[in-house]
Structures are given as C-alpha cells and as structure tokens.
Write an enzyme that holds these catalytic residues in place. Sequence first.
Site, PDB file in Angstrom:
ATOM      1  N   GLU A 143     -55.640  -5.453  50.099  1.00  0.00           N
ATOM      2  CA  GLU A 143     -55.888  -4.881  51.427  1.00  0.00           C
ATOM      3  C   GLU A 143     -57.239  -5.344  51.939  1.00  0.00           C
ATOM      4  OE1 GLU A 143     -54.479  -0.733  52.241  1.00  0.00           O
ATOM      5  OE2 GLU A 143     -54.097  -0.734  50.096  1.00  0.00           O
ATOM      6  N   HIS A 145     -57.390   7.404  61.658  1.00  0.00           N
ATOM      7  CA  HIS A 145     -56.691   7.352  60.370  1.00  0.00           C
ATOM      8  C   HIS A 145     -57.361   8.213  59.301  1.00  0.00           C
ATOM      9  CE1 HIS A 145     -54.254   5.632  57.189  1.00  0.00           C
ATOM     10  NE2 HIS A 145     -55.322   5.199  56.546  1.00  0.00           N
ATOM     11  N   ARG A 155     -61.586  -2.715  57.624  1.00  0.00           N
ATOM     12  CA  ARG A 155     -60.901  -2.024  58.712  1.00  0.00           C
ATOM     13  C   ARG A 155     -61.736  -1.816  59.962  1.00  0.00           C
ATOM     14  NH1 ARG A 155     -57.716   2.616  55.681  1.00  0.00           N
ATOM     15  NH2 ARG A 155     -56.526   0.943  54.726  1.00  0.00           N
ATOM     16  N   HIS A 191     -57.491   3.016  61.928  1.00  0.00           N
ATOM     17  CA  HIS A 191     -56.695   1.990  61.235  1.00  0.00           C
ATOM     18  C   HIS A 191     -56.249   0.968  62.267  1.00  0.00           C
ATOM     19  CE1 HIS A 191     -53.769  -0.008  58.745  1.00  0.00           C
ATOM     20  NE2 HIS A 191     -54.082   0.772  57.722  1.00  0.00           N
TER      21      HIS A 191
HETATM   22  P1  FAD Z   1     -53.946  16.122  52.096  1.00  0.00           P
HETATM   23  O1  FAD Z   1     -53.083  15.284  51.280  1.00  0.00           O
HETATM   24  O2  FAD Z   1     -53.911  15.922  53.558  1.00  0.00           O
HETATM   25  O3  FAD Z   1     -53.596  17.646  51.793  1.00  0.00           O
HETATM   26  C1  FAD Z   1     -54.166  18.680  52.573  1.00  0.00           C
HETATM   27  C2  FAD Z   1     -53.414  19.951  52.271  1.00  0.00           C
HETATM   28  O4  FAD Z   1     -54.091  21.071  52.821  1.00  0.00           O
HETATM   29  C3  FAD Z   1     -52.010  19.993  52.857  1.00  0.00           C
HETATM   30  O5  FAD Z   1     -51.170  20.563  51.905  1.00  0.00           O
HETATM   31  C4  FAD Z   1     -52.171  20.918  54.064  1.00  0.00           C
HETATM   32  O6  FAD Z   1     -50.991  21.570  54.455  1.00  0.00           O
HETATM   33  C5  FAD Z   1     -53.179  21.905  53.507  1.00  0.00           C
HETATM   34  N1  FAD Z   1     -53.957  22.659  54.490  1.00  0.00           N
HETATM   35  C6  FAD Z   1     -54.765  22.170  55.471  1.00  0.00           C
HETATM   36  N2  FAD Z   1     -55.331  23.197  56.143  1.00  0.00           N
HETATM   37  C7  FAD Z   1     -54.888  24.340  55.592  1.00  0.00           C
HETATM   38  C8  FAD Z   1     -55.101  25.724  55.862  1.00  0.00           C
HETATM   39  N3  FAD Z   1     -55.880  26.147  56.869  1.00  0.00           N
HETATM   40  N4  FAD Z   1     -54.491  26.634  55.077  1.00  0.00           N
HETATM   41  C9  FAD Z   1     -53.646  26.239  54.066  1.00  0.00           C
HETATM   42  N5  FAD Z   1     -53.393  24.940  53.782  1.00  0.00           N
HETATM   43  C10 FAD Z   1     -54.019  24.017  54.539  1.00  0.00           C
HETATM   44  N6  FAD Z   1     -55.374   6.542  51.086  1.00  0.00           N
HETATM   45  C11 FAD Z   1     -55.358   5.676  50.045  1.00  0.00           C
HETATM   46  O7  FAD Z   1     -56.221   5.742  49.171  1.00  0.00           O
HETATM   47  N7  FAD Z   1     -54.369   4.753  49.958  1.00  0.00           N
HETATM   48  C12 FAD Z   1     -53.387   4.625  50.885  1.00  0.00           C
HETATM   49  O8  FAD Z   1     -52.513   3.799  50.758  1.00  0.00           O
HETATM   50  C13 FAD Z   1     -53.409   5.505  51.996  1.00  0.00           C
HETATM   51  N8  FAD Z   1     -52.481   5.401  52.965  1.00  0.00           N
HETATM   52  C14 FAD Z   1     -52.465   6.327  53.963  1.00  0.00           C
HETATM   53  C15 FAD Z   1     -51.459   6.280  54.915  1.00  0.00           C
HETATM   54  C16 FAD Z   1     -51.361   7.257  55.881  1.00  0.00           C
HETATM   55  C17 FAD Z   1     -50.262   7.204  56.907  1.00  0.00           C
HETATM   56  C18 FAD Z   1     -52.319   8.302  55.927  1.00  0.00           C
HETATM   57  C19 FAD Z   1     -52.244   9.377  56.960  1.00  0.00           C
HETATM   58  C20 FAD Z   1     -53.352   8.334  55.006  1.00  0.00           C
HETATM   59  C21 FAD Z   1     -53.438   7.356  54.024  1.00  0.00           C
HETATM   60  N9  FAD Z   1     -54.446   7.376  53.073  1.00  0.00           N
HETATM   61  C22 FAD Z   1     -54.427   6.482  52.039  1.00  0.00           C
HETATM   62  C23 FAD Z   1     -55.429   8.451  53.058  1.00  0.00           C
HETATM   63  C24 FAD Z   1     -55.018   9.478  51.987  1.00  0.00           C
HETATM   64  O9  FAD Z   1     -53.618   9.619  52.013  1.00  0.00           O
HETATM   65  C25 FAD Z   1     -55.647  10.828  52.215  1.00  0.00           C
HETATM   66  O10 FAD Z   1     -57.022  10.686  52.467  1.00  0.00           O
HETATM   67  C26 FAD Z   1     -55.474  11.706  50.995  1.00  0.00           C
HETATM   68  O11 FAD Z   1     -54.115  11.759  50.639  1.00  0.00           O
HETATM   69  C27 FAD Z   1     -55.992  13.092  51.284  1.00  0.00           C
HETATM   70  O12 FAD Z   1     -55.616  13.948  50.247  1.00  0.00           O
HETATM   71  P2  FAD Z   1     -56.099  15.459  50.289  1.00  0.00           P
HETATM   72  O13 FAD Z   1     -55.500  16.118  49.113  1.00  0.00           O
HETATM   73  O14 FAD Z   1     -57.548  15.504  50.493  1.00  0.00           O
HETATM   74  O15 FAD Z   1     -55.468  16.032  51.642  1.00  0.00           O
HETATM   75  C1  SIN Z   2     -52.664   1.373  54.371  1.00  0.00           C
HETATM   76  O1  SIN Z   2     -51.682   1.281  53.627  1.00  0.00           O
HETATM   77  O2  SIN Z   2     -52.958   0.520  55.205  1.00  0.00           O
HETATM   78  C2  SIN Z   2     -53.539   2.579  54.269  1.00  0.00           C
HETATM   79  C3  SIN Z   2     -54.412   2.448  53.113  1.00  0.00           C
HETATM   80  C4  SIN Z   2     -55.560   3.409  53.189  1.00  0.00           C
HETATM   81  O3  SIN Z   2     -55.702   4.167  54.133  1.00  0.00           O
HETATM   82  O4  SIN Z   2     -56.366   3.387  52.241  1.00  0.00           O
END
Ligand code: FAD
Ligand code: SIN
Length: 515
Positions: free
Chosen positions: A116, A340, A279, A232
């Site tokens: 990437e 993103h 990015r 993104h």
């Molecule tokens: P999340 O996975 O967003 O979980 C948050 C949780 O908190 C959810 O369950 C939500 O419902 C809950 N929540 C929020 N507010 C409240 C509330 N007030 N009360 C109760 N529950 C609540 N990163 C990479 O490293 N590699 C990738 O390939 C990649 N691809 C991506 C592609 C996309 C389309 C997106 C959107 C993001 C991508 N990212 C990637 C970024 C990465 O996915 C996220 O940064 C990471 O998954 C965040 O994890 P988290 O556990 O912090 O939050």
């Molecule tokens: C992607 O697959 O382009 C997202 C990867 C990331 O957010 O780290």
Amino acid sequence: MKHSDYLIIGSGVAGLTFAIKIAEKFPLKMVTIVTKSNEDESNTKYAQGGIAVVLNKIDDNFRKHIEDTLICGDGLCNKEVVEMVVTDGPKRLKELIDWGAKFDQNNEGAFDLGREGGHSNNRIVHHKDQTGYEIERAILKQAHRQNNIKIFDFHFALELISENNCCYGAYVLNEKTSEISIFQADFTLLATGGIGQVYGHTTNPSIATGDGIAMANRIMATTKEMEFIQFHPTALYNKSFTSTFLISEAVRGFGGYLRTKDGERFMMNYDKRGDLASRDIVSQSIDIELKKSGDECVYLDCTHLNILSFTQHFPLIYSSCKAIGIDIEKQWIPVLPAQHYLCGGISVNTNGQTSVNNLFACGECSRTGLHGANRLASNSLLEALVFSNRIYNYLASLPLLERTKSKVFPKWKDCNSENVDQTIVIKMKTQLQILMQKKIGIVRNDSDLIEAKKQIESWNAECINIQKKYRVTKEFYELRNMIEVALLIVRGSIERNENRGGFMKVNTLKTANSD
Ligand code: FAD
Ligand code: SIN
C-alpha cells in the site's frame, strides 16, 4: 446499576481483543462490553487492505517499516511508540491467527503480502479485500467462548461517570427499552472508533460519530492532534454526501493507476513514488487536479491488470463495482478522496492510560503518537492490537489493592418525558456535515475556520439548551458528540500554523495591515 470489573465501550478490534485477554486472565472477573449497534458493526468490519506486519525478513525488516511510518507521519510520530508497535506486530498477528482469523497465503504457503501507499516493501497481511470482516468474525467468536464476557448490543454509552479525575463507568442507554442505567466499573476502556460521520462523505459506517472522544473531552481528558484528518484518496465516487464504498489502496499496490479524465497519470508530477505515495500526498494531489480541471472525480485504471488474479484478490471491490455498472476489466473506476481516519484523539501513554484515572482508550479514538501527522496505511489495526495488549499487560500486573471500591452515583435524570425532535437533529447534522466538507476539508484556511468555529459553537450551545428541555435519544447524543468533535478539529486547525502530513492550511486571514 450494573457493576463489572472492566467496562469496555465498543466491540471493534480494540475493545474485543482487550476483552478476550483480560477475561482469559481473570476468569472470575466480569468483563462487560456495551456497543451501540449490532455487536459486529464497527470500522473494523470494513477494513480492506490488511495489517502491516514485517514477516518476510529477507527483503524487509523492522527498520524499514519504522522508517516508512516515520516518513509518513512527517516528523510528528513518537519514535519510541513507532518502534514498539512495529516490533510487536508479528506476536499480535500470531494471536489473531490462534483465535481463528485466516489470512491469504501464496502457492508456497507463505503469507501473500500486499503493498500500500508509503510502504517500501510488500508487508500487508490480508484476507482478500475483507480483512476486517474476517478479524471481527474471529474475535467475536473468541469473545463468545469466554463465559465472563457479556456483550450488551444496542446499548449506547451517553456519558462517562467521573469524580476527582477518576472514571467509574458510564451512563448507558438501552436503545430497545430507552432505559438509562449506570454501568459501574473499576476500569473503563473507550474503544469507540472513528469520527467519519462528522464529515458525512466518509468511508466509515454510520456508527463512527466520535462518541468516545466527546465523552472523554466532557470529563476533561486530554485530546491531541484532532486536526489531523486522513482523507483516503480512492473512495468510490458517488453524487451523495453519505458513507461511500472504499476502493482499497491495495488496488494501487496491485498495479492500478490513477488517471485524470483525459488519461494523464498525474501522480508522478507530485511524488517520485507516483501512485504509491503516502495517502496525504495522493489526496492533496487529487484535490489540486480537480480544482484545476473542474472535474468531479479522477479515475483508477485497472484495465491492464490480470482480471482473474484481480477478482481473486479483490472480490468485494470487483462485485461492488459490477453492481453499479462498472466493469473493472474494461472501465476505469471513478474515485474521489473521502474522510477515512482520525490520526489524533484521546491522548494516551504507552499503557493506554488517558489523563483521567482508571480510564483507558484504544484504537481509532486514541492518540498514541504512532501516526503523527498522517497514518501509514494498514498501521491502524496493528496499533489497536498492540495497544490493547499493552493495556491488558498493565492492568493484569496491578496489585489487587489498587483496585477501586464501589461508590454510589445519582441516577440519570431526563428533564422531560418528551423526546428531542428528530427533525431538528437531522437538519443540524446535515448542516454540520456540509460545513465540515466545504470548509474543513483537505485544504483549510483561517477565515473559513474562524467562521466555522462560530457556527459550530452556536450549534453546541443550542444542543446544550435542547438537552435541558427534552429527553435525550441516541441520535441526539450522536449529534452532540459530532458537534463537539468538530469543534476540537476546528480549534486544532486554527492553532496549527505549519503544514504537515495530512494537514494543509492556506492562510487567508487578513492581518491588521492588509487592506
Ligand atoms: P471500531 O472498529 O470502529 O469499533 C468501535 C466500536 O465502538 C463499534 O462497535 C461501535 O458501535 C462502538 N461505539 C461507538 N460509540 C459508542 C457508544 N457511544 N456507545 C457504545 N458503543 C459505541 N485500518 C487498517 O489498519 N487496515 C485496513 O485495511 C483498513 N481498512 C479500512 C477500510 C475502511 C472502509 C475503514 C472505514 C477503515 C479502515 N481501516 C483500516 C481503519 C481501521 O479499520 C479502524 O481504524 C479500526 O478498525 C478501528 O478499530 P476500533 O476498535 O478502534 O474501532
Ligand atoms: C485500504 O485498504 O486502502 C485502507 C487501508 C487503511 O486504511 O489502512
């Protein structure tokens, strides 16, 4: 009132991996997860590209991954944190695999490592283009195997409970019964994810409303670097300003080219890494190209790639494009930058501790120092895995004596039995999203920022007034949180006076001497 030893708000990768570990370590302690939607709904579930981990030690090494992360963060990363996260990667990946997550392998049985933007080597471990879905599936399954983890889905955390700079849990709204209860806990972990909905045009799902950051801010926890929003470069172009499907950066790592409408491969004019520049640079370059041409999008050309291999690697992207009439084999994919990721957030130390006692933050809502001014692709799942393990190690090592005793807190009081008017909420949310897209986007300027600050402050005051008169709803609270997060972004943007990484400000504020 519900009491547990550990309260986790959020069921994405950060919350679930911490829950699994602490529950396994202390089978007699109660681990409670509240999550505001279906238990699997999260940014995690939509992650495409994968996890950046150094596995191939012949061509690659930790030093290179560290260097790439530091270059991408444009001078603002904490080097110790970067070293800690990168070198811990392989162990954390192994844990995910032990819990049942499957990652793609090549014909030789080694991991099929993708590439990437900003990475000098192929080092992205992935499960087709649905890495997050696979991780979320495996860790949820593992969490359900643990008897002392209880997941409350459709439970929305409204406010953290704190006294004398110490957190004791949260007020939580049961979305099905509308009852608001106290979820008291010795230790609380915010794992609430991102903020994409503040912009509306985002790759994030609708749950990404910055709740944890706003809640933490309201109890005076320190937040940092909120102005570093990552856009993104290749979200699928559509005319609406809502959540939009991502075309993974791994597609450019696989050989896809960015082109203008006229076919020019413009990225080489901006960076010698071309389509695989980091990015921030690709999004800023697209922004310049679009302003120059007046076009609404640029294009991702995959027509020269082997289609069989493409569909094997990116089945979801292939089928999602097909469903809206784009045949990747013959047509370019229209793409546009979209919000993103948030690089800043709730400030934490290397044990995930916030500035409020007994309150921890992990994952996208936290600011650890890993990303600096711009996150390197696929470093965020990695960060969540490493930091949830750090928090687990820290809490597991605490002497029992230091744990807090139960206290009594007042019940939640609504001012009225009548709900906040939903039409007001929808209207204000749309206005906020339009303002953020137009004025606080890839390139900002001080006069827009100052105007936006005034407007957002007035919406904030309006929300505080509304809350004094009506019964709160989840939608109202999400709006309140988004407004508070927007304010943090705007204030951070006004204060920052140098362009770095994903932050670009063209200063158009008139000085006293100018006419
Ligand atoms: P999340 O996975 O967003 O979980 C948050 C949780 O908190 C959810 O369950 C939500 O419902 C809950 N929540 C929020 N507010 C409240 C509330 N007030 N009360 C109760 N529950 C609540 N990163 C990479 O490293 N590699 C990738 O390939 C990649 N691809 C991506 C592609 C996309 C389309 C997106 C959107 C993001 C991508 N990212 C990637 C970024 C990465 O996915 C996220 O940064 C990471 O998954 C965040 O994890 P988290 O556990 O912090 O939050
Ligand atoms: C992607 O697959 O382009 C997202 C990867 C990331 O957010 O780290």
